[in-house]
Every structure is written in C-alpha cells, then in structure tokens.
Design a protein around this motif. Structure first.
Motif, PDB file in Angstrom:
ATOM      1  N   MET A   1       1.038  -1.172  -0.173  1.00  0.00           N
ATOM      2  CA  MET A   1       0.140   0.044  -0.176  1.00  0.00           C
ATOM      3  C   MET A   1       0.718   1.065   0.138  1.00  0.00           C
ATOM      4  N   PHE A   2       0.372   2.402  -0.530  1.00  0.00           N
ATOM      5  CA  PHE A   2       0.950   3.369  -0.532  1.00  0.00           C
ATOM      6  C   PHE A   2       1.371   4.045   0.830  1.00  0.00           C
ATOM      7  N   GLN A   3       2.517   4.446   1.178  1.00  0.00           N
ATOM      8  CA  GLN A   3       2.935   4.728   2.531  1.00  0.00           C
ATOM      9  C   GLN A   3       3.173   6.224   2.753  1.00  0.00           C
ATOM     10  N   VAL A   4       2.054   6.786   3.511  1.00  0.00           N
ATOM     11  CA  VAL A   4       2.449   8.135   3.791  1.00  0.00           C
ATOM     12  C   VAL A   4       3.260   8.462   4.700  1.00  0.00           C
ATOM     13  N   ARG A   5       4.157   8.974   4.393  1.00  0.00           N
ATOM     14  CA  ARG A   5       5.352   9.257   5.576  1.00  0.00           C
ATOM     15  C   ARG A   5       5.094  10.515   6.315  1.00  0.00           C
ATOM     16  N   THR A   6       4.979  10.022   7.633  1.00  0.00           N
ATOM     17  CA  THR A   6       4.884  11.209   8.727  1.00  0.00           C
ATOM     18  C   THR A   6       5.494  10.760  10.033  1.00  0.00           C
ATOM     19  N   ASP A   7       5.908  11.612  10.386  1.00  0.00           N
ATOM     20  CA  ASP A   7       6.747  11.351  11.990  1.00  0.00           C
ATOM     21  C   ASP A   7       6.039  11.926  12.901  1.00  0.00           C
ATOM     22  N   LEU A   8       4.928  12.692  12.851  1.00  0.00           N
ATOM     23  CA  LEU A   8       3.875  13.200  13.416  1.00  0.00           C
ATOM     24  C   LEU A   8       2.753  12.396  13.763  1.00  0.00           C
ATOM     25  N   ALA A   9       2.527  12.232  15.096  1.00  0.00           N
ATOM     26  CA  ALA A   9       1.530  11.577  15.621  1.00  0.00           C
ATOM     27  C   ALA A   9       0.102  12.091  15.317  1.00  0.00           C
ATOM     28  N   VAL A  10       0.060  13.468  15.392  1.00  0.00           N
ATOM     29  CA  VAL A  10      -1.120  14.141  15.137  1.00  0.00           C
ATOM     30  C   VAL A  10      -1.705  14.004  13.718  1.00  0.00           C
ATOM     31  N   GLU A  11      -0.743  13.532  12.764  1.00  0.00           N
ATOM     32  CA  GLU A  11      -0.899  13.401  11.576  1.00  0.00           C
ATOM     33  C   GLU A  11      -1.388  11.976  11.021  1.00  0.00           C
ATOM     34  N   ALA A  12      -0.663  11.162  11.956  1.00  0.00           N
ATOM     35  CA  ALA A  12      -1.047   9.522  11.671  1.00  0.00           C
ATOM     36  C   ALA A  12      -2.538   9.339  12.119  1.00  0.00           C
ATOM     37  N   ARG A  13      -2.799  10.323  13.258  1.00  0.00           N
ATOM     38  CA  ARG A  13      -4.273  10.205  13.695  1.00  0.00           C
ATOM     39  C   ARG A  13      -5.176  10.830  12.886  1.00  0.00           C
ATOM     40  N   GLU A  14      -4.802  11.809  12.108  1.00  0.00           N
ATOM     41  CA  GLU A  14      -5.470  12.487  11.197  1.00  0.00           C
ATOM     42  C   GLU A  14      -5.738  11.671  10.025  1.00  0.00           C
ATOM     43  N   LEU A  15      -4.904  11.014   9.546  1.00  0.00           N
ATOM     44  CA  LEU A  15      -4.891   9.950   8.320  1.00  0.00           C
ATOM     45  C   LEU A  15      -5.878   8.974   8.893  1.00  0.00           C
ATOM     46  N   TYR A  16      -6.005   8.376   9.780  1.00  0.00           N
ATOM     47  CA  TYR A  16      -6.893   7.260  10.360  1.00  0.00           C
ATOM     48  C   TYR A  16      -8.256   7.607  10.048  1.00  0.00           C
ATOM     49  N   LYS A  17      -8.254   9.180  10.584  1.00  0.00           N
ATOM     50  CA  LYS A  17      -9.792   9.458  10.718  1.00  0.00           C
ATOM     51  C   LYS A  17     -10.182   9.674   9.286  1.00  0.00           C
ATOM     52  N   GLU A  18      -9.375  10.276   8.563  1.00  0.00           N
ATOM     53  CA  GLU A  18      -9.958  10.491   7.174  1.00  0.00           C
ATOM     54  C   GLU A  18     -10.430   9.193   6.383  1.00  0.00           C
ATOM     55  N   LYS A  19      -9.515   8.164   6.714  1.00  0.00           N
ATOM     56  CA  LYS A  19      -9.941   6.846   6.009  1.00  0.00           C
ATOM     57  C   LYS A  19     -11.052   6.187   6.479  1.00  0.00           C
ATOM     58  N   GLN A  20     -11.220   6.003   7.930  1.00  0.00           N
ATOM     59  CA  GLN A  20     -11.897   5.237   8.601  1.00  0.00           C
ATOM     60  C   GLN A  20     -13.149   6.257   9.060  1.00  0.00           C
ATOM     61  N   LYS A  21     -13.204   7.356   8.961  1.00  0.00           N
ATOM     62  CA  LYS A  21     -14.417   8.110   9.455  1.00  0.00           C
ATOM     63  C   LYS A  21     -14.749   8.083  11.004  1.00  0.00           C
ATOM     64  N   GLN A  22     -13.889   7.890  11.869  1.00  0.00           N
ATOM     65  CA  GLN A  22     -13.976   7.801  13.043  1.00  0.00           C
ATOM     66  C   GLN A  22     -12.869   8.192  13.945  1.00  0.00           C
ATOM     67  N   GLU A  23     -13.132   8.259  15.253  1.00  0.00           N
ATOM     68  CA  GLU A  23     -11.701   8.531  16.132  1.00  0.00           C
ATOM     69  C   GLU A  23     -10.942   7.242  16.389  1.00  0.00           C
ATOM     70  N   VAL A  24      -9.693   7.224  16.454  1.00  0.00           N
ATOM     71  CA  VAL A  24      -9.149   6.021  16.480  1.00  0.00           C
ATOM     72  C   VAL A  24      -9.178   5.324  17.807  1.00  0.00           C
ATOM     73  N   PRO A  25      -9.639   4.035  17.721  1.00  0.00           N
ATOM     74  CA  PRO A  25      -9.428   3.298  19.085  1.00  0.00           C
ATOM     75  C   PRO A  25      -8.302   3.231  19.825  1.00  0.00           C
ATOM     76  N   GLY A  26      -8.256   3.374  20.874  1.00  0.00           N
ATOM     77  CA  GLY A  26      -6.921   3.163  21.684  1.00  0.00           C
ATOM     78  C   GLY A  26      -6.019   4.465  21.653  1.00  0.00           C
ATOM     79  N   VAL A  27      -6.580   5.467  21.199  1.00  0.00           N
ATOM     80  CA  VAL A  27      -5.832   6.705  21.190  1.00  0.00           C
ATOM     81  C   VAL A  27      -6.636   7.907  21.731  1.00  0.00           C
TER      82      VAL A  27
END
Lengths: 324, 324, 324, 324
Positions: A1-27
């Motif tokens: 899969m295409f690997q979005v490269r980010t070192d920021l946790a706020v962005e990793a969480r943003e990406l999850y929300k964009e794809k999954q349309k929900q808050e991140v479980p466990g975060v």
C-alpha cells in the motif's frame, strides 16, 4: 500500500480519521488553544492504538504556531517557554536530573542538521560538576550533549553509540532532538513534537534499525522534533486526493465516473504514483526555500527551551543576552 | 493558464510538442549522441519561435549526462571538456578575449549558490595583465569574475551592477552562470545548458527584471546553467498528467469517462492544483537530498570547463592538479 | 625601516609619541570616557599631520570597549548605539541620504570576512524605493549594499567595481566596512574605528592600490573597521621592545651595555627580526582562538549600528527582535 | 620555566639538543631522505627518554614535505602513500582489522577542525559488514569513524566517549586524528606525525585529562596529526633566542655584554615574555593566512592515506576519482 510518510502522531491520527471516518480506538486526544499556538496531546493507550496509527505507546505533544516560520523574537521566546513547560510536565526535571542531549541527523544535509545545531547551542555542564566533584547545584543540573552523526558517516548504529556513552556517563534522562518529515507543507518549521516514547523506527518497513528508547538504553528517552521536509510522493498523493474529492463533489451526475474513480483509487493510483515518481523516491526532498535560515532559528528555539528547563537558575533573558 | 516553470529550452520545446502534437514553428533542433552524454542544440530562429516556446532568439545547447549525478572524475572531466568545446564553438574565444564571469544567485540558499561557487573556482587573471601592463599573453586570456548577490541582499538589480562593472572594465564577453529550474527531476544536476542569448526574464510574467544580455550590456552574453531544483507545482502537475494519460490507455471502453477527464483537464485541473498547492507556491523547492555535495561538484565541473576554454595554456590535468 | 603595521590612527599616533616623546604636530586628539567604553577622536589637520602618522587628513574616531570580546547583549547594543551616534555626527544622515554599504575583504579567510558578513545583515531598501517609484520615506532611507570580494578573487581593483556601481546607482554616501590589523592584541575585537577619510592605501609602500575615497568616487566615503588580527612581525617587535626597556631600567649600572643595546636597536634589530621571521612574513596571522564566533558577533554589532542610524523608523529593539 | 609548546617529538628532541648540546639519552633517531620529503623516526626507548623529551614511550614518525603547503595533486598523493606505508609498517593491518577512526578537535574553530574533516572523508564500512553478516571481505576491512567534539561542547571527556563506543563496537585498532601545535611556523601544514602511543596529555601541566591510549581503551591507539598552529609565546621566545645568538656572534669583543645577556636569559627573559604576552596567552593562535583552504586539503591527504591503507581493494586512483 502507499505509505504516507509522517513522523507526527497528530498526522497519523488525522490519516486514520480520514480513511475510517471515526476516532482512533486506543488513542486519546486533547487540545488546548492559546493565543499564538495550539497544543495537542495525543496519547497512544494500548496496542490497538499502536497498530491503528503506527506509533508506540506513550504521549505525543504537538505545539503548532503557524507564525513560527516568520517569527519575531517574542514568538520564538514564547515557543521556547511552551517547549520548556511541556518538557517539565512530561518528565519530572529537577537539579538532580543528569541529562544527555543527543542531536540526531546529518550535518552535511541542511534540513537534517537540526539536531546537531541544537547540540551546538545547549549549555553543557557535566564537566564542571566533575571538575569540582559536585553532584548537585542550586542553579543548574548536569547536562552533556553529543551529535554522533548518521550511520552513513560513522558505520555504527546511532543507538549503539548512545548506549556506549550512556553506560560510561550514567545520565538518568536522554533527550533526542531530530528533524522530522511531515505530510503537509504548512506544518514544516511551524510545529514542535515532544514525546516520551523515544525514537522507534517504523515496524515492518524492512529497515531493522535499533530503537533509541527506554527499553534499549535503560533510562527514559524524550524525543523532540520539528518537521523540516515533506516527502515528495506524499505531497503528490495528497494533492491528487484533494483534487479527486473536489471532482466528486462537482460531478454529482456522473455516477459511472464516480465509481471508476473509486476503483482507480483503490487499485491503480498508488502504483501509478510510485511508478511516475520512481526517479524521485528516496532521493528527493521538498523544503521551504529559506531552509538554511529556518534551521538556524529553530535550533535556537529548541536549545533555549532546553536551557531554561534544565537549569533552574537560568531564564530566557539570560539566554538571549549571553548566547545569541 | 497553468505556468510550467522551466529554464531549459529543450523542455519548453518538449511542452509545445506535447500540447500541439507537432514540431515548433520557428525552432530548429539538432541532436548528437555521444557515449556518455547527449548534446541537443535548440535554435530559436525568429519571433514565431520566441512566442511558441517563450525563449529569446538564439542558440540553446544542452549537454545531458544522466550519470553526472554520481559521476566519477573521468565523467566530470568529460563534461568539463564538452562544455569547453560548445563554449568555444558558440563564441570565438582566443587569447585576446577579455571575459567577465558573473556568478548569479544567492550564496545563502544552498541550491542557488552554483554561480557564486563557480566564481570562487575560476582562474582570474585580469589583475596580472594590469600589473604588468600587458594586453595579451600566449597561454592565458584576461579573466575577471564577480558574484554580486541577489537583489534582496544588495537592493540593486544585478544587471545594473554588472553594467557598471562592464563600463569600468571593458570586457568583450560576459559569461553568466546560474542555477536553473527544470520541469523534471531527472534533469536536475545532470544537464548543462549553454546559450548565447544571455539571461532574459520571462516576458509578461509581471516581474519587470532587467535582462542581462547584449542589448543592455553592449557585449555578447553567454549564459551557462544547471537545473538544481524542480518547481513543486510543476512536479505535481506533470505527475497527474502522466497518471491521467495512463488511465486513458487502460480504460478504452469508458468513452464517457474519457471525455469527462478531458473536460476536467481543461477547466478545473489547473485551478485546483493551484488552490491545493497555494501554501507551497513560491516558497517551496524540490531538490535532491545530496544537494550540498552536488552544488560543490558541479561548480568544479563548470569552473574547470571555463578554465580550459579561456586559457589556452591550461589543460584539465593542470586544473585538477592545482585547483581541487 | 621596520614597518609597524597598524590600521588604527590612535596607534599610529601612539607610535609617534613613543619615538618622538612629544605630541604629534598637525594632529589633534580628544578623549571622552564613558562607563563601558572610551571614545577617542584623532583629527589629522594638515599635511604635517599626514606625514607624521601616515594617515590621510580627516577625522578618526575610535570606540574602545575592552569587554566587547566577551560582551553580553546589553554591551553589544550599547556599542551599536555609540557607533550610530558617531556616524550621525560625522555625516549628516537623514531620510534623503542614499547609502551604498560596501563590505570589503575575503569571505574565504575567516578574520577577513567582517565586511561581507555586515553586508549580509544590513537592511537594504533601495529596491523598494525603485519598485514604488519613491524618492523618500518617513521611516527609512535608501540603502544598497555589496561585498565585491578581493582582487585575488575578482581580478578587478575593488575601487573600480565600486566606482562602476556608484555611477550606475548614484548614492550620495558610501560606507566601507573592513577588518583591520592592529599593533596590539588587546585592541583586537574590542575597538571600532570610524573615519571620514575613506580607505587610503599606505603611500610609498610599493603597492599602488587605488584609494576608495571622495576624490575617486565623487561622494563622501566613511570607513568603519574593527581590528581582527595582529601582524606577527609587529607582535614580536613590540614584545622585544618592551623587554629591552625593562632591561634598561633594571641595569642602570651597565652604561656600556645600555649603549650597545641602543646601537642594536638602530642597526641590527629590525634586520634580524625580518630575517628570523622571514618564513612568516606576509603569510601568518595572529588571531584570537574564538575568531569564528567573534566575527559573527561583531558583524551584528556593526550591522545593527548601521540599521538604526540609516533608518529613522527602526530602533534597536526592532532590530534585535526581527533580525538576529 | 618557560614551557615551549610542541606536540611533535622531533621538536621536543631538537629542544633537548639545543639546551644540553648532546643527543637525548633514552631516545633513538633515524632519518630517511626522499626526493620530496624526509621521514624521521624518533623512538622513545625508556623512562629516561620519556622524562628527557616529555613524550610517552613508543615510536613517533614524522613525514616532512616543505612543499606540502602549496602542493599539487602529485605531491598530495605521494604524501597519502607515504602515510599509508608508515601506518602499515607501524601496525600490522589486514582485512580482519576492525578500525575505529576518531576525529579529535572542535569543528567550530577552523585550525582545530582537521580531525572532524578527516572523519567526514573516510570510507566507513562497518555497517555493510553488519548488514550482510560478514566478518571479512577480500577488498576492504571494517571501518567506523566518529568526531565526538571537544569537552567544552559535550561536557564529557572525549576519552570516555570513545571508551563507551569501543566497548559497544569492539574494534581492534583505534586511529585518532588531531590538529597539533608546532614550535616552528615552517612545520605548520607541512609535517605529518604518526605515533603508536595514542594521545597522552602532558604530565604535570596540571590538566588531568584522561589519555586516549592502549592502557585506557584496551586496544592499540595510533595517533596521526598535522601541526596547524604555533603558540604565540613560543614564537616570540624562539625569535628572541635567535636574535640573541646572533648578537653574541657579532659582538665578540663585549665580554661584559655577553655575560649580561646570559644572565638575562636565565633570570628575567621568560618572566618578561610571559608578562608582556599575558593578554595573549591561551587566547591567541598563530596560523597561516590560508588556513581554511589548508585544513581542507590536508584532511583529504590524511583521509586518502587511511582509505588506501585500510582497504586493500582501493587504490589512490579510485579514491581521487570517486571521492573529491
């Protein structure tokens, strides 16, 4: 899969929300708005959280100040203080703390020189404590610092070098400073991330780099970073996604078209971008034009933040007076 | 319309051909394949040619060596010689030529420092001629050199500075060296462009910068440049176009889809990219990661090419021996 | 005769007094003591004065602050202000003044890079005046700046380059900044000299360098400099002289001895030092170990002094805020 | 007593001979004249030798090439080869040797940056051996390298840092590269010293720096250095001594005078020089004017010497080809 490269946790969480349309479980996320900046605290609570955003368990604090790119001295000072405050909250610093500051990165590559430049600008005091046989002091704590250089220059894993030095010098805290990669250009040079997880190379990406964390070193490791580059493939991918979204909105009639684009997105798009960008990948960086100056300015912001948080007897006025 | 930013005549011509599916009227192209590099000579013959590719009338020679990015000394030497040859063909150099070499660009911005670094590495000889009251010499010609800095640093148009110096020192040739922007990453740091047109700021783009050419200075101006950056918007645009082309090929069935994409291409796409990339535009550069080293290496390649073409008594062996 | 090398008028006068045991005819001296620094104004009144101390007619102001070498920000600011004040007194600056700042020296030789570094740090504004077709402004004056490089790098006399630029851009004041040589180590990096005479190469020393002064350029030329090196031969000579003086005092009995030393002083000593130091002469410099840092700090002191004196709307607080 | 500062064993021995008018007991010297350089091997045989010249027991090889200061590529190559040869003779290198190269010195002080610059230019290979799980290779040996920075920057004794890294990475040879101080200007940048004693801080001088030698690290330590500065007090002292000697010769008649000078030499002279030079001492360095360029050139000479001696598959042609 295409690997979005980010070192920021706020962005990793943003990406999850964009794809999954929900808050991140466990975060868990907490936001604090200040006049000139925003503080976001992302807490990865468990292995669910770890898997979902690909970041190790722990706390990731982001201080974002859009104006930092063209900051006057007052804003720079405010950021140094905000960094000092978050750092003190995250780890109970006092005059008995013995800190080793590690400047990661390659001083020969301009946007990667943040860590080494910070090391050049922090007050080191350990040799005074040793020379006078002191173990503590009213106004300062023991600080040492090193910028070991990257593995391509030394032939040694950076973590190994640091472990060797930790064993010889016995600090009770390591602070690692590094330049980061962000997903979005507007976070570059405007965002400081502080975390209590140390540096943990992405799992599963194939490179088996040794982590620089408490497990390996035996003492807590704080990581401080500022994004200085955007990955080229990530930039193109994100731009295209925005454009495709915009197209969807505008062409409500073309249901056929819509589904083809969906299809494309899932099957071909990532392959295509990779193919097209192939000559770039791994070799190209996207940076602000004024990167040489930004690296200098931001290394002072971080060094000052470290200096006032590590040495109780020093305030920002002194630092600016004596150290510019 | 979306402005593809390129300083290379070969790319401007490429773009015209892509859009118009025909050779450029008013432009003549000649290609010569060598073992390690290709020489392309683009001749803009008349005002038709000028309008079609947005480049001033004259000759643009491009030496492309894909391996130059990771060149050994032999290839670097070969490129210096190729540059010297094209330069000598373009302008009839002899020992009576009095050359002023101008290094354009900002030494504080790594990828823009090519010109100033070349100036640091050329043999200047004019002061010896003056000191000994000579007008010519068997083995060398009169060479002077200056890197004036950019207008943001001096407050003066670079062309004005050069005109002042030309009037005081009376060279009969000016050679201006500059870092260029390319449309494609794989031309960055692998391509040398030499032209007899001087430096002509794009017409109509709004900036009314003074040209650095024969009309203004009164003496012929040769421009030598190497692309060191790619414009971010251009990179995204080109990537998308390649992807869309690929999609067209693969989905021959979807005629409806095809026409919608065509539509998008003409109406919305450029606006979208600009909007999306807005925070980047004008502020971002895309460069190779090893840019600091490349700028050094390539400034030596150009300086050596100039040294052997301007001084008949010097060959590459001497240059490499005495000057590294 | 042994040539003591000093660029400071206060030292040239000191030397005359040491030898001749009297004040210098044709030279007027005025001293003002401040808390942290001393201002000395040496006025060379006529050709007698010129011959006696080897300095052109005009005013030489020296600001000496022994603590400047290890200055905190407050003292640096005080020096910038003192420089601004003397500069304004010496030349009637106002918003209609059009200044060209010239940074003399070689940026590749650390202690010689003072001028170029100042140029990198001054506010240039001329291009804004041109872009908006303004001739004056309430808060700033027209400033341009250039660091042309030394003749060994350009092949052109620096004065010629500057004259060409002056003719094209018509400033009504030139300020030339340069690193100086002092006779005494304790003046290095602690002393600022400002003069209204421009730069006048020593007469009779054999090098026929063109002066950079009002006669040649047609506009007043202010020279600002800080000594950054001591000449090696001068240092040895001065040390020996002090030692011999000390010997004389201590050996009042040995009248024979005394006269022999006198003799030696006049006949052999200078020859001897030159012979002994021959491998050094012209090739060696004596500098403080922290020269790299001092050059940086002092270029900011001078640049700030220029910025506040040339732009009425800017004070030191702004400069430090926005420019460090 | 006046402390002549020299890091060169050949000079320490020279000084002994000048004072004592005899060869140094406990020290053996062997000289070999080549066309372009001289090799001197000083062997300190026992504790007598150690005390007499203040250097630890072991072998000190000096390669002196007066022309190295203005060397062409051929001489530089010859010096790299001479260094490689002496190094191979001194320590039995083979493909199983695992070397850690240590670049000592402060990269922020130009003449002290030799070590760090060498580290930037050596081939490091250890990470390849680790990545492919190899223990030996036909054409190269395992090399790692680090420039830890000085204690003022790190707060840690350099020896401690190196010991930590040695314990983690287990090299069987350490090569430490450092800039040295010489007594004579004409040895600066023309002389390479190689010794098998490691780095041993002067005994009794008060600073209790930890040695970087086999005793402390547990593996052999080779030290390689080039003098880049002369101590100011040493330069003045030596110059005066030469002058006094010259005076003695010339004034044979004045026996009274002669004895007074003798007296002066023994009692007052050293005190006087120290007093007179007091503002300089510890703060001043005497260097060649072209020091910035020399440091660059000489770091390449040493790095190339190391590269060809450590990697059997690499010769100088490759190094110059690929590594400039």
């Amino acid at each position: 899969m295409f690997q979005v490269r980010t070192d920021l946790a706020v962005e990793a969480r943003e990406l999850y929300k964009e794809k999954q349309k929900q808050e991140v479980p466990g975060v868990e996320v907490e936001k604090e708005e200040k006049e000139h900046y925003t503080v976001t605290r992302v807490r990865v609570l468990d292995s669910d959280g770890e898997n979902n955003i690909g970041k190790a368990k722990g706390t990731y604090i982001t201080i974002e100040a859009p104006a930092l790119k063209k900051a006057d001295q007052d804003l720079k000072d405010e950021m140094s203080k905000a960094l000092a405050k978050e750092l003190s909250d995250l780890t109970k610093l006092n005059n008995a703390t013995k800190t080793l500051i590690v400047g990661l990165g390659n001083w020969n590559v301009t946007p990667d020189a943040l860590g080494p430049k910070v090391v050049d600008r922090v007050f080191v005091t350990r040799h005074f404590f040793k020379a006078y046989n002191k173990t503590d002091d009213e106004s300062m704590s023991q600080v040492s610092a090193i910028a070991p250089g990257v593995m391509g220059l030394t032939g040694i894993e950076t973590s190994e070098i640091i472990k060797g030095i930790v064993e010889k010098t016995n600090p009770n805290l390591v602070i690692a400073v590094d330049a980061l990669a962000s997903r979005k250009m507007d976070r570059v040079s405007t965002t400081i991330q502080i975390s209590d997880t140390g540096i943990n190379p992405g799992s599963g990406v194939g490179n088996k780099r040794q982590a620089l964390n408490k497990d390996y070193l035996g003492v807590p490791v704080i990581a401080i970073g500022i994004p200085m580059v955007v990955d080229a493939a990530t930039m193109v991918n994100d731009t295209m996604e925005l454009i495709i979204n915009d197209m969807k909105e505008q062409s409500k009639t073309g249901s056929n078209f819509y589904s083809m684009l969906q299809e494309m997105e899932n099957e071909d798009k990532h392959t295509l971008i990779k193919e097209v960008l192939n000559p770039y990948l791994g070799n190209v960086m996207v940076t602000p034009k004024e990167i040489d100056k930004l690296i200098n300015d931001l290394s002072i912001v971080i060094a000052n933040g470290l200096n006032i948080s590590l040495h109780s007897g020093i305030d920002l006025k002194d630092v600016n007076k004596y150290l510019n």
